[in-house]
Design an enzyme around this catalytic site. Structure first.
Site, PDB file in Angstrom:
ATOM      1  N   ASP A 173       0.926  -1.205  -0.046  1.00 32.43           N
ATOM      2  CA  ASP A 173      -0.204   0.049   0.062  1.00 32.43           C
ATOM      3  C   ASP A 173       0.825   1.119  -0.034  1.00 32.43           C
ATOM      4  OD1 ASP A 173      -2.141   1.909   0.737  1.00 32.43           O
ATOM      5  OD2 ASP A 173      -2.975   0.615   1.930  1.00 32.43           O
ATOM      6  N   HIS A 199      -0.094   4.720  -0.094  1.00 34.89           N
ATOM      7  CA  HIS A 199      -0.996   6.055   0.276  1.00 34.89           C
ATOM      8  C   HIS A 199      -0.195   6.334   1.527  1.00 34.89           C
ATOM      9  CE1 HIS A 199      -4.391   3.619  -1.541  1.00 34.89           C
ATOM     10  NE2 HIS A 199      -4.744   4.905  -2.059  1.00 34.89           N
TER      11      HIS A 199
HETATM   12  C1  B12 Z   1      -4.426  10.000  -2.858  1.00 34.21           C
HETATM   13  C2  B12 Z   1      -5.087   8.670  -3.134  1.00 34.21           C
HETATM   14  C3  B12 Z   1      -4.448   7.778  -3.725  1.00 34.21           C
HETATM   15  C4  B12 Z   1      -2.899   7.695  -4.447  1.00 34.21           C
HETATM   16  C5  B12 Z   1      -1.818   7.819  -3.325  1.00 34.21           C
HETATM   17  C6  B12 Z   1      -0.691   8.670  -3.535  1.00 34.21           C
HETATM   18  C7  B12 Z   1      -0.085   8.577  -2.270  1.00 34.21           C
HETATM   19  N1  B12 Z   1       1.480   8.178  -2.449  1.00 34.21           N
HETATM   20  O1  B12 Z   1      -0.275   8.797  -1.130  1.00 34.21           O
HETATM   21  C8  B12 Z   1      -2.743   6.836  -5.386  1.00 34.21           C
HETATM   22  C9  B12 Z   1      -3.245   7.485  -6.702  1.00 34.21           C
HETATM   23  C10 B12 Z   1      -1.317   6.476  -5.674  1.00 34.21           C
HETATM   24  C11 B12 Z   1      -3.979   5.559  -4.922  1.00 34.21           C
HETATM   25  C12 B12 Z   1      -3.764   4.442  -5.468  1.00 34.21           C
HETATM   26  C13 B12 Z   1      -4.683   3.771  -5.251  1.00 34.21           C
HETATM   27  N2  B12 Z   1      -5.744   3.918  -4.446  1.00 34.21           N
HETATM   28 CO1  B12 Z   1      -6.167   5.307  -3.557  1.00 34.21          CO
HETATM   29  N3  B12 Z   1      -6.811   7.042  -2.744  1.00 34.21           N
HETATM   30  C14 B12 Z   1      -6.303   8.266  -2.498  1.00 34.21           C
HETATM   31  C15 B12 Z   1      -7.360   9.168  -1.931  1.00 34.21           C
HETATM   32  C16 B12 Z   1      -7.931   9.904  -3.159  1.00 34.21           C
HETATM   33  C17 B12 Z   1      -6.791   9.843  -0.736  1.00 34.21           C
HETATM   34  C18 B12 Z   1      -6.042   9.310   0.291  1.00 34.21           C
HETATM   35  C19 B12 Z   1      -5.673  10.306   1.293  1.00 34.21           C
HETATM   36  O2  B12 Z   1      -4.447  10.729   0.855  1.00 34.21           O
HETATM   37  N4  B12 Z   1      -6.376  10.665   1.933  1.00 34.21           N
HETATM   38  C20 B12 Z   1      -5.867  11.671   3.080  1.00 34.21           C
HETATM   39  C21 B12 Z   1      -5.409  11.158   4.312  1.00 34.21           C
HETATM   40  C22 B12 Z   1      -5.027  12.137   5.228  1.00 34.21           C
HETATM   41  O3  B12 Z   1      -6.661  10.301   4.836  1.00 34.21           O
HETATM   42  P1  B12 Z   1      -6.225   8.758   5.201  1.00 34.21           P
HETATM   43  O4  B12 Z   1      -5.143   8.123   4.139  1.00 34.21           O
HETATM   44  O5  B12 Z   1      -7.457   7.960   5.326  1.00 34.21           O
HETATM   45  O6  B12 Z   1      -5.811   8.964   6.745  1.00 34.21           O
HETATM   46  C23 B12 Z   1      -6.563   9.263   7.920  1.00 34.21           C
HETATM   47  C24 B12 Z   1      -7.436   8.156   8.544  1.00 34.21           C
HETATM   48  O7  B12 Z   1      -7.903   7.277   7.688  1.00 34.21           O
HETATM   49  C25 B12 Z   1      -6.676   7.712   9.681  1.00 34.21           C
HETATM   50  N5  B12 Z   1      -5.729   6.822   9.721  1.00 34.21           N
HETATM   51  C26 B12 Z   1      -5.113   6.297   8.687  1.00 34.21           C
HETATM   52  N6  B12 Z   1      -4.510   5.032   9.250  1.00 34.21           N
HETATM   53  C27 B12 Z   1      -4.737   4.812  10.457  1.00 34.21           C
HETATM   54  C28 B12 Z   1      -4.324   4.189  11.463  1.00 34.21           C
HETATM   55  C29 B12 Z   1      -5.130   4.182  12.744  1.00 34.21           C
HETATM   56  C30 B12 Z   1      -4.503   3.025  13.735  1.00 34.21           C
HETATM   57  C31 B12 Z   1      -5.930   5.057  12.912  1.00 34.21           C
HETATM   58  C32 B12 Z   1      -6.349   5.192  14.550  1.00 34.21           C
HETATM   59  C33 B12 Z   1      -6.172   6.062  12.223  1.00 34.21           C
HETATM   60  C34 B12 Z   1      -5.463   6.077  10.783  1.00 34.21           C
HETATM   61  O8  B12 Z   1      -5.871   8.922   9.946  1.00 34.21           O
HETATM   62  C35 B12 Z   1      -5.537   9.662   8.739  1.00 34.21           C
HETATM   63  C36 B12 Z   1      -5.553  11.060   9.335  1.00 34.21           C
HETATM   64  O9  B12 Z   1      -6.774  11.489   9.732  1.00 34.21           O
HETATM   65  C37 B12 Z   1      -8.367   7.987  -1.339  1.00 34.21           C
HETATM   66  C38 B12 Z   1      -9.854   8.519  -1.416  1.00 34.21           C
HETATM   67  C39 B12 Z   1     -10.138   9.316  -0.146  1.00 34.21           C
HETATM   68  N7  B12 Z   1     -10.817  10.393  -0.194  1.00 34.21           N
HETATM   69  O10 B12 Z   1      -9.618   8.941   1.052  1.00 34.21           O
HETATM   70  C40 B12 Z   1      -8.026   6.722  -2.264  1.00 34.21           C
HETATM   71  C41 B12 Z   1      -8.472   5.456  -2.002  1.00 34.21           C
HETATM   72  C42 B12 Z   1      -8.009   5.226  -0.539  1.00 34.21           C
HETATM   73  N8  B12 Z   1      -7.742   4.591  -2.894  1.00 34.21           N
HETATM   74  C43 B12 Z   1      -8.414   3.462  -3.033  1.00 34.21           C
HETATM   75  C44 B12 Z   1      -7.880   2.488  -4.122  1.00 34.21           C
HETATM   76  C45 B12 Z   1      -8.859   1.495  -4.229  1.00 34.21           C
HETATM   77  C46 B12 Z   1      -6.601   2.920  -4.719  1.00 34.21           C
HETATM   78  C47 B12 Z   1      -6.006   1.645  -5.656  1.00 34.21           C
HETATM   79  C48 B12 Z   1      -5.947   0.390  -5.034  1.00 34.21           C
HETATM   80  C49 B12 Z   1      -6.630   1.841  -7.100  1.00 34.21           C
HETATM   81  C50 B12 Z   1      -6.879   3.213  -7.675  1.00 34.21           C
HETATM   82  N9  B12 Z   1      -8.197   3.324  -7.529  1.00 34.21           N
HETATM   83  O11 B12 Z   1      -6.061   3.948  -7.667  1.00 34.21           O
HETATM   84  C51 B12 Z   1      -4.554   2.007  -5.729  1.00 34.21           C
HETATM   85  C52 B12 Z   1      -3.650   1.472  -4.688  1.00 34.21           C
HETATM   86  C53 B12 Z   1      -2.337   1.650  -4.566  1.00 34.21           C
HETATM   87  C54 B12 Z   1      -1.357   1.196  -3.712  1.00 34.21           C
HETATM   88  N10 B12 Z   1      -0.562   0.061  -4.029  1.00 34.21           N
HETATM   89  O12 B12 Z   1      -1.509   1.456  -2.487  1.00 34.21           O
HETATM   90  C55 B12 Z   1      -9.807   3.483  -2.511  1.00 34.21           C
HETATM   91  C56 B12 Z   1      -9.448   2.408  -1.446  1.00 34.21           C
HETATM   92  C57 B12 Z   1     -10.985   1.446  -1.223  1.00 34.21           C
HETATM   93  C58 B12 Z   1     -10.979   0.507  -0.383  1.00 34.21           C
HETATM   94  N11 B12 Z   1     -10.021   0.375   0.487  1.00 34.21           N
HETATM   95  O13 B12 Z   1     -11.953   0.261  -0.291  1.00 34.21           O
HETATM   96  C59 B12 Z   1      -9.871   4.913  -2.022  1.00 34.21           C
HETATM   97  C60 B12 Z   1     -10.690   4.918  -0.462  1.00 34.21           C
HETATM   98  C61 B12 Z   1     -10.611   5.755  -3.075  1.00 34.21           C
HETATM   99  C62 B12 Z   1     -12.061   4.993  -3.355  1.00 34.21           C
HETATM  100  N12 B12 Z   1     -13.172   5.569  -2.751  1.00 34.21           N
HETATM  101  O14 B12 Z   1     -12.247   4.081  -3.935  1.00 34.21           O
HETATM  102  N13 B12 Z   1      -4.601   6.350  -4.071  1.00 34.21           N
END
Ligand code: B12
Lengths: 469, 136
Positions: free
Chosen positions: B14, B16
């Site tokens: 992963d 992200h």
């Molecule tokens: C940017 C992004 C990408 C970028 C990532 C760039 C990078 N290097 O970071 C790229 C284009 C590479 C990408 C690729 C993929 N992505 Co993407 N991506 C996103 C996106 C739009 C934003 C993620 C992000 O940065 N969020 C902002 C941060 C701040 O939030 P966060 O990561 O969720 O973390 C917060 C919380 O979740 C929490 N948290 C996180 N971890 C933990 C752990 C604990 C213990 C706790 C308490 C809290 C916590 O705290 C954080 C801060 O508040 C999301 C959709 C979305 N809007 O979330 C999809 C999303 C995560 N991606 C998704 C998918 C499917 C993929 C891909 C598989 C295929 C694709 N569609 O491109 C690939 C996988 C690549 C890989 N091998 O990992 C899906 C996941 C679906 C699922 N799990 O059911 C999402 C949700 C989009 C969707 N709705 O379909 N992605």
């Protein structure tokens, strides 16, 4: 101003001396004599006499020495997790010029303790735990080591929070030295300070244990393990000085009868975009020693590592011929090739040793399939952009075709993911000066760099093993 | 009192990176000693980092939908390494699609996680609980 310095390398078989004029940055004379292990000063005196300097010149010249005699610097490295602090400890010991007899991780067992007694290291490097991290393990290991029957110098380079407590585990007869942690945080390698402490211990303690101090009244300063001097020379040649630029990233390969050493100078960061770097970062000046890749004493393990077939293919000998020649070279390491075919066999051995030693030293790429497609992951150093590869050591320097052997360092068609030099230029340490210039670098880096560049340029290898002068 | 050490990372293949970075910043500001392993972290790396740093908790992130496969066996590996009772959280987008949260939570608890967090959990949502769990 002209100043004469004499650089001394007390090797296991020969004591080599090089007199240089640092004012003119040139080699004045070189000489060697058999090392006399009972009293190294005799061999040293014989070698010095061969320089052709007057007694007065010799007396006035400052003399610096390195040594790999009496088994070199033999160490054991200990850490907590194999891929973390244990690996960092091993890298530090290698960088200090040691032969690492074994590396231990987790808690030392009774069997480990017995093995260490058997191995009889000169120095133990004890690491484990990041700063503020795990402390139980290093304390446990200190207590185990404290019960070794033979007191030893112990360099403590683990979790800073308990360094004093660790030192206090040892009875007085052990000398303990506290160095900064080889891995203060996860992913942060800090091997240079421990390396310096090890060199100091070598100078203060080990040369006495090995009887090298008999040469001391002939020597003015810096007694370091020869591989440390070679690494220092590589570093100077790579980085240059303020006034004189270096040659940039480079690799030095030293093929020997027992081991093959590889030194690399360079950050090794990914050279291609989009590659994710993983694993422990590696030191800028990295040394590895392959104890199973040698062309005489270790020739049987070399065959085992590379496969008899590789040599059959290269030499067109039969399997039986390859095996019996290897047996002979193993049991009589002094045997030299008597004809073309035997020379070609030696060349093939050296080439395989270089090939495998460099393959283990460099980093490699792997493909990782993720839901988003392919990701390239790099572990270890990317040395694909290194253009300077230098061969040293008797086997390569005496070879009739060192280029053929050294080419084993370059890109290999069957190992495309190894990050080896893609467009290397090869040089030979034909004057045997790397270790000497590593010593000189400590006092007169400008002169050392100039001499290194001139000498190596004279031994640039190109096509058909020819040397362009 | 000495700062508690947390090991942080995004598990498996992963990439992200954003949430992971935000967690690092927020937790560091909250006074924790954060050991961030970044993205593409294997189980082995979690275990080894926790061991060397004598960590008090492991925070696993998974965003790309393969959390269950990637995290299975992590608790067992920790037990093997002698630190089996370490506190462990997981968060991110743990499963694909809209599955019933209580089922998801139960599944991950069964895998050995002490707490399981749904998408869009903010740092302030869980830091107080983390402090409590660590006896701070
Ligand atoms: C940017 C992004 C990408 C970028 C990532 C760039 C990078 N290097 O970071 C790229 C284009 C590479 C990408 C690729 C993929 N992505 Co993407 N991506 C996103 C996106 C739009 C934003 C993620 C992000 O940065 N969020 C902002 C941060 C701040 O939030 P966060 O990561 O969720 O973390 C917060 C919380 O979740 C929490 N948290 C996180 N971890 C933990 C752990 C604990 C213990 C706790 C308490 C809290 C916590 O705290 C954080 C801060 O508040 C999301 C959709 C979305 N809007 O979330 C999809 C999303 C995560 N991606 C998704 C998918 C499917 C993929 C891909 C598989 C295929 C694709 N569609 O491109 C690939 C996988 C690549 C890989 N091998 O990992 C899906 C996941 C679906 C699922 N799990 O059911 C999402 C949700 C989009 C969707 N709705 O379909 N992605």
């Amino acid at each position: 101003m002209n100043r004469t310095l004499v650089l001394v390398d007390i090797g296991s078989t020969f004591t080599k001396v090089t007199a240089v004029d640092t004012g003119q940055a040139r080699i004045l004379a070189q000489s060697s004599a058999p090392t006399t292990i009972q009293d190294v000063s005799i061999g040293l005196k014989n070698a010095l006499q061969g320089l052709g300097l007057t007694a007065e010149e010799l007396r006035q010249a400052r003399k610096l020495a390195c040594s790999s005699a009496a088994g070199g610097l033999r160490m054991v490295a200990i850490g907590l997790v194999q891929d973390l602090t244990a690996k960092a400890a091993k890298l530090a010991a290698l960088g200090a010029g040691a032969r690492v007899l074994n590396t231990y991780s987790f808690q030392l067992t009774e069997a480990d303790r017995e093995e260490i007694i058997e191995l009889g290291p000169d120095i133990i490097l004890l690491a484990g735990g990041t700063d503020g991290g795990n402390s139980e393990n290093i304390l446990h290991n200190a207590r185990v080591l404290a019960s070794l029957p033979q007191p030893l110098p112990v360099v403590i380079a683990g979790n800073r929070s308990v360094a004093k407590e660790v030192a206090a585990c040892f009875p007085e007869e052990f000398s303990t030295y506290i160095a900064p942690n080889v891995m203060p945080q996860i992913g942060k390698l800090q091997v240079d300070p421990a390396r310096e402490v090890i060199r100091r211990v070598f100078m203060e303690k080990i040369i006495y244990a090995k009887g090298l101090d008999k040469a001391e009244r002939w020597i003015d300063g810096i007694f370091m393990p020869t591989p440390a001097a070679v690494l220092r020379a590589g570093q100077l040649l790579s980085e240059g000085t303020a006034a004189n630029p270096g040659w940039g990233d480079l690799i030095i390969v030293d093929v020997g009868g027992a081991t093959t050493d590889v030194h690399s100078l360079g950050t090794g960061l990914p050279s291609r975009a989009g590659v994710v770097l993983r694993g422990l970062p590696e030191p800028f000046a990295k040394r590895t020693v392959e104890g199973d890749l040698g062309v005489r004493v270790s020739v049987l393990s070399l065959l085992e590592a590379v496969g008899v077939d590789a040599l059959v293919q290269e030499t067109r000998w039969t399997r039986e011929e390859v095996e019996s020649r290897a047996q002979l070279l193993h049991s009589q390491p002094e045997v030299l090739p008597q004809n073309q075919a035997e020379a070609a066999f030696d060349r093939a051995l050296a080439r395989q040793a270089v090939r495998h030693a460099v393959g283990r030293h460099v980093g490699h790429l792997s493909e990782l399939y993720t839901p988003a497609g392919l990701v390239w992951v790099q572990e270890g150093k990317d040395l694909s952009q290194v253009t300077t590869v230098i061969g040293t050591g008797g086997v390569l320097v005496k070879s009739d075709d060192p280029l053929a052997a050294l080419e084993g360092a370059g890109k290999q068609a069957d190992a495309p993911l190894e990050l080896r030099p893609e467009r290397p230029e090869f040089y030979l340490d034909g004057d045997y000066i790397l270790a000497a210039m590593g010593l000189l670098a400590q006092e007169e880096p400008e002169a050392a760099l100039e001499i290194l560049k001139n000498s190596l340029s004279n031994y640039k290898l190109c096509g058909e093993g020819t040397i362009v002068g | 009192m000495e700062a508690k050490t947390l090991v942080l990372g995004v598990i498996g293949a992963d990439v992200h990176a954003v949430g992971n970075k935000i967690l690092e910043i927020a937790l560091t500001e909250a006074g924790f000693n954060v050991v961030n392993l970044g993205v593409l972290v294997s189980q082995k790396e979690f275990v080894e980092a926790a061991l060397e740093t004598n960590a008090d908790a492991i925070l696993v992130s998974s965003l790309y939908g393969h959390a269950e496969i990637d995290a299975r066996g992590l608790r067992e590996a920790l037990i093997e390494a002698g630190i089996g009772d370490i506190l462990m959280y997981i968060g991110g987008y743990l499963v694909v699609g809209n599955q019933d949260w209580s089922e998801v939570e139960a599944k991950f608890k069964q895998l050995g996680f002490d707490r399981v967090y749904p998408p869009s959990t903010l740092p302030e949502d869980f830091i107080p609980t983390l402090r409590e769990d660590l006896g701070m």
